[in-house]
Design a protein around this motif. Sequence first.
Motif, PDB file in Angstrom:
ATOM      1  N   SER A 190       0.838  -1.185   0.000  1.00  0.00           N
ATOM      2  CA  SER A 190       0.000   0.000   0.000  1.00  0.00           C
ATOM      3  C   SER A 190       0.879   1.242   0.000  1.00  0.00           C
ATOM      4  O   SER A 190       1.812   1.366   0.805  1.00  0.00           O
ATOM      5  CB  SER A 190      -0.912  -0.005   1.226  1.00  0.00           C
ATOM      6  N   ARG A 202       0.457   3.221   3.398  1.00  0.00           N
ATOM      7  CA  ARG A 202       1.195   2.627   4.513  1.00  0.00           C
ATOM      8  C   ARG A 202       2.698   2.778   4.313  1.00  0.00           C
ATOM      9  O   ARG A 202       3.454   2.959   5.279  1.00  0.00           O
ATOM     10  CB  ARG A 202       0.837   1.144   4.644  1.00  0.00           C
ATOM     11  N   ALA A 203       3.146   2.696   3.067  1.00  0.00           N
ATOM     12  CA  ALA A 203       4.574   2.865   2.793  1.00  0.00           C
ATOM     13  C   ALA A 203       5.035   4.279   3.136  1.00  0.00           C
ATOM     14  O   ALA A 203       6.105   4.480   3.714  1.00  0.00           O
ATOM     15  CB  ALA A 203       4.871   2.543   1.329  1.00  0.00           C
ATOM     16  N   GLU A 208       3.667   6.256   5.314  1.00  0.00           N
ATOM     17  CA  GLU A 208       3.631   6.381   6.771  1.00  0.00           C
ATOM     18  C   GLU A 208       4.867   5.761   7.417  1.00  0.00           C
ATOM     19  O   GLU A 208       5.521   6.384   8.274  1.00  0.00           O
ATOM     20  CB  GLU A 208       2.357   5.702   7.294  1.00  0.00           C
ATOM     21  N   LEU A 209       5.212   4.546   7.016  1.00  0.00           N
ATOM     22  CA  LEU A 209       6.389   3.886   7.594  1.00  0.00           C
ATOM     23  C   LEU A 209       7.675   4.590   7.172  1.00  0.00           C
ATOM     24  O   LEU A 209       8.620   4.680   7.964  1.00  0.00           O
ATOM     25  CB  LEU A 209       6.398   2.426   7.158  1.00  0.00           C
ATOM     26  N   ASN A 242       3.236  -3.972  12.550  1.00  0.00           N
ATOM     27  CA  ASN A 242       1.953  -3.326  12.274  1.00  0.00           C
ATOM     28  C   ASN A 242       1.740  -3.076  10.791  1.00  0.00           C
ATOM     29  O   ASN A 242       0.701  -2.516  10.419  1.00  0.00           O
ATOM     30  CB  ASN A 242       1.855  -2.000  13.032  1.00  0.00           C
ATOM     31  N   TYR A 243       2.697  -3.456   9.959  1.00  0.00           N
ATOM     32  CA  TYR A 243       2.611  -3.156   8.530  1.00  0.00           C
ATOM     33  C   TYR A 243       2.678  -4.449   7.727  1.00  0.00           C
ATOM     34  O   TYR A 243       3.350  -5.414   8.129  1.00  0.00           O
ATOM     35  CB  TYR A 243       3.749  -2.225   8.114  1.00  0.00           C
ATOM     36  N   THR A 297       4.724  -4.019   2.209  1.00  0.00           N
ATOM     37  CA  THR A 297       5.126  -2.637   2.500  1.00  0.00           C
ATOM     38  C   THR A 297       6.587  -2.595   2.944  1.00  0.00           C
ATOM     39  O   THR A 297       7.355  -1.702   2.546  1.00  0.00           O
ATOM     40  CB  THR A 297       4.219  -2.050   3.590  1.00  0.00           C
TER      41      THR A 297
END
Length: 1546
Positions: free
Chosen positions: A1289, A1292-1293, A1295-1296, A1311-1312, A1316
């Motif tokens: 995603s 999500r990428a 965010e991380l 959590n990922y 990702t």
Amino acid sequence: MSSLQGAQTSGPGDHPSHVIQIYPRLKQVTAQCLTLQVTAAQTTAAVIQHAVATLGIDTQRSYSLLELKESDGEETVLEDGEHPVNRYFLWPPETHRWHPKSKGYYFILQPLLQEGEAWLEELVEDYDDLCRLPELSEDALLQTLRKRFYKKKIYTYASSILVAVNPFKFLPCYYNPKYVMMYENQPLGKLSPHIFAVANVAYHAMLNRRLDQCIVISGESGSGKTESSSYLVHCLTALSQKRYASGVVRTLLGAGPVLEAFGNATTAQNNNSSRFGKFVQLNYLESGVIRGAIIEKYLLEKSRLVCRDTSERNYHVFYYLLIGASKEERKEFSLLQPQEYNYLQQEDLSIEGEEKLRHEYKRLHQAMEMVGFLASTKKLIFSILSAILYLGNVTYTVSEEGEVIKVGPDDVLSTLSDLLKVKQELLVNALTQRRAVVSNDTLVLPYMLKEATTARDSMAKSLYSALFDWIVLHINHTLLNRRDMEESVSCLSIGILDIFGFENFQTNSFEQFCINYTNEKLHHYFSQYVFNRQQEEYLSEGISWSTIAYGDNEGVINMFSKKPTGFFHLLDEESNLPQATDGTLLDKLKQHHKDNPLFVGTAVMEPAFVIQHFAGRVKYQIKDFRVKNTDHMRPDVVLLLRGSERAFLRQLVCSSPAALFRWGVLRATIRITAAFRALARRGAQTGRPTRPNMTLDFSFDHSDEQPLEKLMDSHSLKHIVALTVNGRTSQLVLHPHQRKKPPSISAQFQASLCNLLDSVGKAEPFFIRCIRSNAEKREMYFDEALVLHQIKYSGMLEMVRIQKAGFGAKYTFEEFVKKFWVLMPKGAAATSEDITKLFQNMGVDQSTYQMGKTKVFLKESQRQRLQETLNKEVMRSVVILQRWFRCCLIRMHFLNKKDAALLIQRCWREFYETNQGRAAIIIQTAWRTSLQKSESQDEGSREEISKSGPGRQRYDTLRAPTLTPEVWEEPRLVVVILRNWRTKEQIQWLLIVCFYLLQDPTISLFPLMSLESPAALAASSKQPQHRPGQDSFRVSNPSILISRATRGKQLKAALDRDVANSKELRHLDEFLGSQVMELNARIKDLSATESIFLSATSEFRVIIKCMYAYPKPQVSYIDLLKGYHNKVNRLASPHRLSEVTLVVNLFQSMLDGFIRGLVKQEEAEPVKKTKKRRKKEKCMENPLDHMFSTYQVNIMQSCDLCGSYIWGMEKAYMCSACKLICHKKCLAKIITDCLTRCDSSTSGSLHFGVDVSVLSSPAQPVPQVLEMLLVYVEMNGLDTEGIYRKSGSACRARELHQILETNPETASLENYPIHTITGLVKRWLRELPEPLMTFNLYNDFLHAAELPEKSERIRAIYQKVDELPESNYSTLERLIFHLVKVAKEEVHNRMTASSLAIVFAPCIMRSPDADDPFLGMKDVNKTTQCVEVLIMEQFRRYTEKMQNIKELEYAETLAIHQLQLKRQNTVRIAEKDAEKDAMQQINFDNDYEKSLIERIKSIKEEKEDLACTLPDLEQETSDDNLDNQWSVSSDSLGSDRLGSLDSEGQ
């Protein structure tokens, strides 16, 4: 202001040094910045003197140092007595270490203007291309070359032709390796003119056009052609960067000094004049890899050996040998002083520079070793040279009768016969008489005095010529690639023609006659190519063109070679007539050419003639023309040398090397057979086998000398002889019984010259015009009259005119449209109209192109503009395609999610409307039914209790429902079962279960339900509160261990512990191994649960072994538990998923026990410093991020630090990144960072888009973020299908990525999604400023990937990997090892080595040329193959090492088992009998125990060493390297087993 004469350098003293940058404001200096190390005590005058010496500019001028502050807009001139460092301290702190111009504070060095001098002279535009001159004239060309010459710019372009002026001085700023790197992949004219630019353009033109290239170097003697050819060979070999190409480069670079020593001499015009011509052909594969080379030689000047002009010398090698030889060599070769040899005598013979000659002698030794000469072969060569010199000392005297001549002196003849290994009597006969065959009778005729002297000199010249031929043959055989004879592989070539220059001495003879004819032919070829062909093409295409006239020398060439009146034809006729003389030859020449204006006659009594060459008139002395034309080795001399006891001498005069080789093999075979038969007969006589008491001689003869070292078969010899037939002496000349007259020297020379020009004509030529700056060989002196004369006769003005008016680029219409179709409008055809429209749309000046009938002609500047526009347009199109592709991909994902959401909503609404209220009705019905049944059952149970008596336990009737593990793992089945429970006992049972679930949610339902009754459950938990230190309890199933609920938090805290170092992992591995071994020993028939446990634990131990090499693994015990859980999930079949929890709980309890034991050991023992495993150091000293390695200098260069020379064949240090070169002693003087690897402006707080060297350190060789991501993927994602193929995603990428960028320690990767994580791994690699496999090694990796042989390909790639910077090397090693782990799970993740290479090749290898996108696309296959080779080879090594580790573990298990049995037997013997024999047996058993223990420890150490080398990316070497590796002590938790065995024995 400072004048250099009065400047005095202040000593540094004890003052600390500081780094300052000075920006020269000088036209003759191309460097943008000069970095100096200055102390506070140094004055301005001292700094100026240091700067001028470093830059190598004119020291006679005065210079000033200025301080510039852009904020104030002022330039302050520093006085001589000021201290620049004091000014430097007043600047802002951020400018102290580095002060580029962008920061506004810096120093400037400029010349001090004299009175009446203007800046216009200094700042006038400097034309580096003669075609750019506004006015063309011979004077303009001369002034431009003069001005550039005095600025030490000796190279100038004339369009694509390079003009080089010989400075008679080595310029240190021109030929260092960094200049090779600077001009690589640069078009001609983009940088300042240089000979390396021509080599680079020729090399890439060969690769791009797939056509052979040739570089023709021309000029008169003393113009620097030999040095230019050496620079070209050096650059071409450096461009290919093929040190792994089977020694071809090493041999080629060593061949130059050898041929110079034996073929060059000091003349009146040149101190290093080539007295032979050579054509060096470098053969390449289509990938640019050097495959082999061929050197052809032409017309060695043999007469120089016996006579010369008074101011000239013999060949260099004689002076090297006589001055540089040691005492032992002088004695072995019977060497004298140079003045004692007749062949070396000359007027005022004074050997100057003896130290330099000694150095050249050492250099010659090193070069001969590079070529492949053994020590014994070098001795043979030097002995032949000594014999040649002694031949000159042979004297003749006439007897008193006047009929017989005597030869002497005796000591000379004795030494000569000893050196040649011939009988002195035969030697005297060969020197005093000759044999003649008349009517089948052999007559022995004595020489006259003059004939004897001629025979002696002829023998010396023939012997030296044969030696030179043999050296060239040996070099060519060493350069031969044997696959060329076996495979039909298409090859390309670059030829370098270094032919003798035009000569006009005081005495010109037959050699100058042939040399000048050669120059006439080359000048004619140059004129035809540059003028005739080009203008004919322009006229045939019908473009607007004004014909430029040029000088044609075809008349001179016809006068030399046209039959029947040509000079060579008349010379051969006169040579065949026995009564002819030099006088008759001269008369015939005058008779046939008296009317030719190019032939000028001389006075009647003068034995000479004059020819008007293109370079001027030359007077030739007719003396010895006939003799030199037929100067062959005489048959008597051939017979004498073939009778020598020395095999090497016989090889020199053999007519066929292949035949000699075959005959040698045959003789060696016969000798071996005879020796074995003699041994057999002797053994038969004595009745027992007889050993030979002598060493069998396997050489070609009885001498103790070796044959040709490298000539291993006759096939290769035939191949080499066929390739170099033009340069070798005719076979007829070396035949002892000549039945046919051999061809004359002139005939052989003409044939070889025609073949040479044919070879040159088949290739695309590049021209280098060398100009002699002065006739006195003075350094940096420009003789305008001499240079102007060379400009005139070479036709340079006409050449510049045609190059300026002509068009440097031409394409057919089809070629143009195919190359630039991206720029063409849609529907455009290959016509002149559509191409013209393109030029008009681009605004191209009409004078810079013309349209022909079938071709379009462009100026070079417009071609470069078109190429740049094409690159930009392609990049724009690529960006558009990427944007649309991303848009379509995101749109497709959005529509899929939208359809899925609508489907879920529709189904939920349907289910909700249908089942609304149904659940409540069912619950009420079930509850009422259960109440009714429970009341009826209670009444029946009371009756039974009253009958059974009062001792009955209250809860005996309470039993759990019969449930299987599969039922409790399925929530829907649990709900159905609980719905059917009716009795109060069942409800009470459910409440108790819920109570324990609240205490510890991790407890499995099935083990709790397996208890027989609630009473048993209550009894097992009388103390529900948590008490530290309580032991675990075991349920009814003995193989399942369940921790108490009260220990949940303590266990979780223990698992949160991080693995401290690799030693803990080794302990854990040994601990698990011992547990597995105990389980195997205790249980014979394994259950399904136990089988899964053993398989998962074995595979998990492999994961642990892979972490041995990391000093501090970034993993915790919770991560290990999760990884183990993933392994169990994969191994458990779908119908056994219920056993996963049981196996994980068992492993968790074992892990808990290991951690508790580890904690106790840490509390009991002091902390020990663990030894770090040392990897092979790639370089001894790497200051300031430089990557130094040893570098053998092939051409003279200069140290970039101290400025002193580095002579050829010396060892130096070179940075593989920035190409800085220096002496070893200068490493401590380095004050500048390696700018290609270090960027001090980059912040260290970022983790993406930062150079690897900034993110890594000795304590953490792999960057933190990459290590975190790789460890997580290895623990949790190796089994995921398409792990690196699918994308995660984007939200999500992002965010991380933001978390990892700012604070990676707080990131919770669990959590990922796994995709990702893998996407960020690829993103981290792509965002590096410089890829892991660096830009400067990109082309080398591509060339290595294209090598045909697999073994060579692997060796070449690993060698280039070893040249990577240390941080890149460590990171690449970790990444490749990770990919090997991924490829090992190919069955589950469907990721093969090739698919991984396709994914990661663009991430770790990128083309350095970002302007041309087509280059990167063309190289995709090569980069993918390169990465795939690394993965496959590392996978093979990993498999082999793991197999070895398994075998070692098996051997360790057997040894431990033997030790246990032995100790048990020892205890039984001691209990049974305590007599003396028993005690001896016990002592014997103790010794056996010790040996077993030592064996177990050694196996452990070997196993750990193998595990630690699993990720190693080094080339495979011998086992001797293992001695340098450290070994780990065995005082670990795993060695507790040995300790228990010891205590058991005691």
